[in-house]
Design a protein around this motif. Structure first.
Motif: not given
Length: 252
Positions: A59-72, A89-102
């Motif tokens: 739980v902690k690891a997935s939450g931390l990576w969600a925050l990291r991807f959101l900040l990235i 700019a090409r990767f903004r949407r992908m990284l944002g979706l990975f934040a939601f994924f985690y």
């Protein structure tokens, strides 16, 4: 007379970076890299290296990576502005979706493996524990942003409403940082560092820092400003833009 070599080297580096980011392999490589934290956590769980409480650590690891991807994802626009590497700019949407994924993995692990779908206990947690309430708020915002991240939703909502909605990403970031601060016991350094990064990115958005502007008063020796060449998209009908003025990335 100033040596043009450093400036030329900077231009060459930007051109090389843009070419690499525009490559057909760039998105698949970034996609696979974004999956590394998940694969690593699963490996640790499988080998029993997550400690005495593997579910809690997951739980902690997935939450931390969600925050990291959101900040990235939030940092890509400042990096693009500071470096001149427009391909970021090409990767903004992908990284944002990975934040939601985690974030989804974070919530699913808590609901399914920690609480065993005991909705009564989960509701009591949401009401009685403020950090869970704040975290749920951040997740709901990310869910709304993920659901409206497609080009089709940009067109349906219209540029103005879409931009207004997606400004909520900073609210989600601040809420996620607050969730992290409230979760840990005592005042620890890591949650405060993440919060300061998020506040700094928000400040950059409010007061953008633009580099490369020289004072023309230096004896009139400053570079002559020329109007940049029109991009192919400028000839198209204007469409919805991100708050920083760029267009939504096209799928490739």
């Amino acid at each position: 007379m100033a040596d043009p070599a450093p400036a030329a080297a900077g231009v060459d580096l930007r051109a090389a970076a843009n070419a690499a980011l525009a490559s057909r392999w760039a998105k698949p490589v970034v996609f696979l890299l974004c999956l590394v934290p998940l694969v690593w956590t699963v490996r640790l769980a499988y080998t029993g290296e997550l400690g005495a409480e593997p579910v809690l650590e997951s739980v902690k690891a997935s939450g931390l990576w969600a925050l990291r991807f959101l900040l990235i994802a939030l940092a890509l626009t400042p990096l693009r502005m500071l470096t001149g590497v427009a391909g970021l700019a090409r990767f903004r949407r992908m990284l944002g979706l990975f934040a939601f994924f985690y974030a989804t993995i974070h919530l699913s692990t808590y609901v399914g493996l920690d609480q065993f779908f005991d909705w009564g206990a989960i509701w009591k947690d949401i009401v009685k524990r403020p950090y869970i309430t704040v975290g749920m708020g951040a997740f709901l915002i990310l869910a709304a942003l993920a659901a409206t991240s497609t080009d089709g939703m940009v067109k349906r909502l219209g540029g103005k409403r879409w931009r207004a909605l997606h400004k909520g990403v900073f609210i989600a970031g601040l809420a996620a940082c607050l969730h992290f601060i409230m979760l840990v016991k005592g005042w620890q350094t890591a949650p405060l560092v993440y919060a300061l990064i998020c506040i700094g990115l928000l400040a950059f958005r409010r007061w953008p820092i633009r580099l490369g502007r020289r004072k023309e008063a230096r004896g009139g020796t400053g570079p002559v400003r020329t109007r940049p060449a029109a991009s192919p998209r400028s000839a198209e009908a204007p469409g919805p833009r991100f708050p920083d003025g760029s267009f939504p990335a096209r799928r490739s």
